[in-house]
Design a protein around this motif. Structure first.
Motif, PDB file in Angstrom:
ATOM      1  N   ALA A 125       0.831  -1.197   0.000  1.00  0.00           N
ATOM      2  CA  ALA A 125       0.000   0.000   0.000  1.00  0.00           C
ATOM      3  C   ALA A 125       0.868   1.250   0.000  1.00  0.00           C
ATOM      4  CB  ALA A 125      -0.913   0.000   1.218  1.00  0.00           C
ATOM      5  N   GLN A 126       1.914   1.249   0.812  1.00  0.00           N
ATOM      6  CA  GLN A 126       2.796   2.416   0.898  1.00  0.00           C
ATOM      7  C   GLN A 126       3.503   2.692  -0.436  1.00  0.00           C
ATOM      8  OE1 GLN A 126       2.711   4.745   2.867  1.00  0.00           O
ATOM      9  NE2 GLN A 126       3.764   4.400   4.796  1.00  0.00           N
ATOM     10  N   ILE A 127       3.972   1.616  -1.105  1.00  0.00           N
ATOM     11  CA  ILE A 127       4.642   1.801  -2.394  1.00  0.00           C
ATOM     12  C   ILE A 127       3.697   2.421  -3.402  1.00  0.00           C
ATOM     13  CG2 ILE A 127       5.578   0.566  -4.385  1.00  0.00           C
ATOM     14  CD1 ILE A 127       6.801  -1.402  -2.553  1.00  0.00           C
ATOM     15  N   HIS A 128       2.471   1.864  -3.480  1.00  0.00           N
ATOM     16  CA  HIS A 128       1.541   2.358  -4.490  1.00  0.00           C
ATOM     17  C   HIS A 128       1.000   3.736  -4.146  1.00  0.00           C
ATOM     18  CE1 HIS A 128       1.313  -1.001  -7.303  1.00  0.00           C
ATOM     19  NE2 HIS A 128       1.799  -1.668  -6.264  1.00  0.00           N
ATOM     20  N   ARG A 129       0.969   4.030  -2.869  1.00  0.00           N
ATOM     21  CA  ARG A 129       0.568   5.373  -2.468  1.00  0.00           C
ATOM     22  C   ARG A 129       1.552   6.383  -3.050  1.00  0.00           C
ATOM     23  NH1 ARG A 129       2.519   8.923   0.680  1.00  0.00           N
ATOM     24  NH2 ARG A 129       4.101   7.540   1.533  1.00  0.00           N
ATOM     25  N   ALA A 130       2.834   6.050  -2.938  1.00  0.00           N
ATOM     26  CA  ALA A 130       3.854   6.975  -3.383  1.00  0.00           C
ATOM     27  C   ALA A 130       3.819   7.175  -4.894  1.00  0.00           C
ATOM     28  CB  ALA A 130       5.233   6.485  -2.935  1.00  0.00           C
ATOM     29  N   ASP A 131       3.568   6.097  -5.668  1.00  0.00           N
ATOM     30  CA  ASP A 131       3.659   6.327  -7.108  1.00  0.00           C
ATOM     31  C   ASP A 131       2.329   6.479  -7.831  1.00  0.00           C
ATOM     32  OD1 ASP A 131       4.879   2.984  -7.557  1.00  0.00           O
ATOM     33  OD2 ASP A 131       2.829   3.698  -7.718  1.00  0.00           O
ATOM     34  N   SER A 132       1.217   6.334  -7.120  1.00  0.00           N
ATOM     35  CA  SER A 132      -0.035   6.553  -7.843  1.00  0.00           C
ATOM     36  C   SER A 132      -0.832   7.717  -7.280  1.00  0.00           C
ATOM     37  CB  SER A 132      -0.891   5.295  -7.807  1.00  0.00           C
ATOM     38  OG  SER A 132      -1.444   5.143  -6.525  1.00  0.00           O
ATOM     39  N   LEU A 133      -0.489   8.129  -6.063  1.00  0.00           N
ATOM     40  CA  LEU A 133      -1.183   9.238  -5.421  1.00  0.00           C
ATOM     41  C   LEU A 133      -2.689   9.029  -5.310  1.00  0.00           C
ATOM     42  CD1 LEU A 133       0.782  12.273  -6.848  1.00  0.00           C
ATOM     43  CD2 LEU A 133       0.916  11.283  -4.566  1.00  0.00           C
TER      44      LEU A 133
END
Lengths: 223, 227
Positions: free
Chosen positions: A173-181
């Motif tokens: 979740a944290q990774i995708h938060r960073a690159d998908s906003l």
């Protein structure tokens, strides 16, 4: 902020969920073993066993799971013990919850009525037989509801392991938060997934409780 | 005394002594967050339990599911949710405020269960007496039931206070400079030594927990004797 449908996020999150389930399963296994050992240790007649169990329980209940995790991950390498993040995670989850579980086991064993123990002695059961054939089978049923809570806390604590880079649900979740906003969508899905697993776990445990107490005379006390 | 193994890792007392003041002062942030979080949880829990007991079905049902949902999801995710999601809707607060809010919300759900146990333990005759004396429901709840429900639940609330104290280290993940953040990110990464700072944090928590738990047990015994 974007409101694109979140379906594309599901596959990676489900992979993360798989890791979370592995962590939880491994943690629960270790937790049950430790809870049994330490719980029996706490009611043992042998003082050193009792002390050992007490020290273990107090240390792991008295400090935070996150501090324990950091200690295992950052400090143990100082002593030449480097653990894989996943292994460190399972170890800490199991050790932490096992300490809470030990109290559950102790409470359940002590709650078995005293007459049972006396009857076993009168019938010439050895202490070991008394424990395995008389005390534990009766205690197990009353252990299940509080154990269910311990397991759910373990599942929730498993999210902490993301901070030592285990690729669990929270980490993904944290990774995708960073690159998908798409923060709202991601974290909402993650919350729902954790909640679903927690509900499943708690339903499973109450099913088990019903199965195990079937046909059992609980001495007039409704468990 | 030196804790050394074959690898040569050594416990450095001088270093431990040197960083202790910094850790203790960071502990103040931890304690502040815990106390603020608990004040929120005391009110939040009461609100949730009142929802739960409401005669309006939608209200009591949403109270039930709110409690279940908050308790069934990790505090860490709730913390991230507040920290990363709320600002997208224009609700920007400091990390500390975010952390206190998340702690307060999370423990509201636990406190709701504590209140529920306390309220259920008040004898039914008290409600009936209030009805017989024509007390309005609101007054019955606040002036008659609640004052009787609260003293027995003080020990259980104390246990959750200790639990929240331990959970407050999660605030380090959103950059609140509490004790774990100071140990790992300020001292640990600066000096490349984790042994002393992280062990000291563990020991500090252990001391506080053991003392609090002993205190709670004494309180429990005291309350039992009074009954």
């Amino acid at each position: 902020m974007s409101f694109a449908p979140p379906f594309d996020l599901l596959p990676p999150l489900l992979v993360g969920l798989g890791k979370t389930l592995q962590l939880t399963a491994g943690g629960i296994l270790l937790c049950v073993l430790l809870a049994l050992f330490a719980g029996l240790g706490k009611v043992s007649g042998i003082p050193p066993l009792r002390w050992l169990a007490n020290i273990y329980v107090e240390i792991f209940r008295g400090t935070s799971a996150l501090v324990q995790l950091f200690w295992f991950f950052f400090v143990l390498p100082f002593f030449g013990v480097s653990l894989e993040p996943m292994l460190a995670g399972i170890l800490v989850l199991g050790l932490n919850s096992g300490a809470y579980g030990a109290e559950v086991v102790r409470g359940a064993i002590q709650a078995v009525s005293h007459g049972q123990k006396e009857a076993a002695t009168a019938l010439g059961f050895t202490p070991r037989q008394t424990l395995w054939r008389i005390l534990l089978p009766q205690a197990v049923v009353s252990m299940l509801p509080p154990m269910s809570n311990v397991f759910i806390e373990l599942l929730k604590n498993s999210a902490l392991v993301s901070v030592i880079s285990v690729h669990d649900l929270t980490f993904v979740a944290q990774i995708h938060r960073a690159d998908s906003l798409r923060t709202t969508a991601i974290f909402s899905i993650v919350l729902v997934l954790y909640f679903a697993v927690a509900q499943g776990l708690s339903r499973g445990m109450s099913f088990l409780e019903k199965r195990l107490s079937r046909g059992r005379d609980l001495g007039g006390v409704k468990a | 005394m030196n804790l050394s193994l074959a690898t040569g890792a050594q416990w450095d007392w001088a270093f431990a002594w040197e960083i202790l003041p910094q850790l203790l002062s960071a502990m103040r942030v931890t304690v502040t967050a815990t106390l603020l979080g608990m004040s929120l949880a005391v009110f939040g829990g009461l609100l949730l339990v009142m929802m739960r007991r409401s005669h309006i079905k939608t209200l009591s049902r949403s109270g039930y599911w709110t409690i279940e949902f908050i308790r069934g999801t990790p505090l860490l995710i709730q913390l991230y949710f507040f920290y990363y999601v709320l600002p997208e809707y224009g609700l920007q607060q400091s990390a500390m405020v975010t952390g206190v809010l998340a702690l307060g919300l999370h423990y509201s759900s636990y406190m709701a269960e504590v209140y529920r146990a306390g309220i259920d333990a008040v004898p039914k005759g008290q409600w009936e007496a209030a009805t017989a004396l024509n007390f309005p429901p609101k007054r019955t709840f606040f002036t008659l039931i609640l004052p009787q429900a609260i003293p027995p639940i003080v020990p259980a609330s104390g246990n959750y206070l200790v639990a929240m104290f331990k959970d407050s280290v999660l605030l380090s993940t959103i950059t609140v400079t509490e004790v774990l953040y100071t140990a790992r990110d300020d001292i640990g990464s600066d000096r490349f030594r984790y042994l002393e700072p992280l062990t000291l944090v563990g020991v500090l928590f252990l001391i506080v927990s053991l003392i609090s738990v002993a205190g709670i047990r004494r309180l429990e015994r005291h309350l039992e004797k009074k009954r």
